[in-house]
Design an enzyme around this catalytic site. Structure first.
Site, short mmCIF file in Angstrom:
data_model
loop_
_atom_site.label_atom_id
_atom_site.label_comp_id
_atom_site.label_asym_id
_atom_site.label_seq_id
_atom_site.Cartn_x
_atom_site.Cartn_y
_atom_site.Cartn_z
N HIS A 87 0.85 -1.20 0.00
CA HIS A 87 0.00 0.00 0.00
C HIS A 87 0.88 1.23 0.00
CE1 HIS A 87 -2.88 2.97 1.70
NE2 HIS A 87 -3.77 2.23 1.08
N VAL A 93 2.63 3.83 2.18
CA VAL A 93 1.98 4.60 3.23
C VAL A 93 1.12 3.63 4.05
CG1 VAL A 93 0.02 5.23 1.74
CG2 VAL A 93 0.56 6.65 3.71
N GLY A 96 -4.89 4.42 6.20
CA GLY A 96 -5.58 5.15 7.26
C GLY A 96 -6.54 4.28 8.03
N CYS A 97 -7.13 3.29 7.35
CA CYS A 97 -8.09 2.42 8.03
C CYS A 97 -7.42 1.60 9.13
CB CYS A 97 -8.80 1.50 7.03
SG CYS A 97 -7.70 0.40 6.14
N ASP A 101 -8.65 1.42 12.86
CA ASP A 101 -8.89 0.13 13.50
C ASP A 101 -8.17 0.03 14.84
OD1 ASP A 101 -10.35 -2.43 12.99
OD2 ASP A 101 -8.36 -3.23 13.43
#
Length: 189
Positions: A87, A93, A96-97, A101
């Site tokens: 990713h 990077v 963001g999830c 989480d």
């Protein structure tokens, strides 16, 4: 007499919370994920690779922005982390999830830590804002959740506001994070 007993019982519950462990090492977090800390039928943290922090630096039901407690945890960033490889290709990077989480993992864990029973599930949040990113050059990610409320009426739900902090700078915020504990009697459909 009943007021005296009630007061004594409330004091006993407060003492139990105050006597609970207020930080967790990596090995202690992994034991929780294996069901060794609170049992297999209660909320557990995920195991690697989905576990998104290395240690819980503070957990308590006092203090914090709303006076109901707060949780802090840390993740050491290493450029060889699995998510950087995929990713994105040639533009690594941390998704963001995964930071979001981590906040759900922590807020749900705090319910089991506080003595509530059931299996944990994320239930949503009101708003998420991303103002920065976690790159392989980052060193430390900190998570902080300020607890707003715990509701225990058959179903147990916790609500709080969270922050993801990269190398001292707040880069994500999540308001009204919600997680709940479910038993056979109150499981979601």
């Amino acid at each position: 007499m009943s007021e005296l007993l009630k007061s004594s019982k409330e004091q006993s519950n407060t003492n139990n919370i105050e006597a609970r462990q207020s930080s967790f090492t990596c090995d202690e977090i992994l034991a929780c994920g294996l069901g060794e800390t609170y049992g297999l039928d209660n909320g557990r943290l995920p195991l690697p690779n989905m576990l998104m922090f290395d240690r819980i630096t503070h957990i308590g039901l006092e203090g914090g922005e709303f006076g109901k407690g707060y949780i802090t945890a840390e993740l050491d960033i290493d450029p060889s982390k699995w998510f950087f490889e995929c990713h994105f290709y040639k533009d690594p990077v941390m998704p963001g999830c995964l930071g979001l989480d981590a906040l759900w993992q922590l807020i749900g864990f705090s319910l089991v830590w506080a003595g509530y029973k059931g299996k944990g599930r994320a239930l949503g949040c009101s708003e998420v804002k991303f103002t920065g990113q976690i790159l392989p050059s980052s060193k430390l990610v900190e998570y902080r959740i300020d607890i707003k409320r715990i509701i225990s009426r058959g179903l147990v739900v916790i609500i709080g506001d969270g922050k993801v902090i990269r190398d001292g700078e707040v880069i994500y915020t999540a308001s009204n994070l919600k997680a709940g504990l479910f038993t056979e009697n109150n499981k979601p459909v």
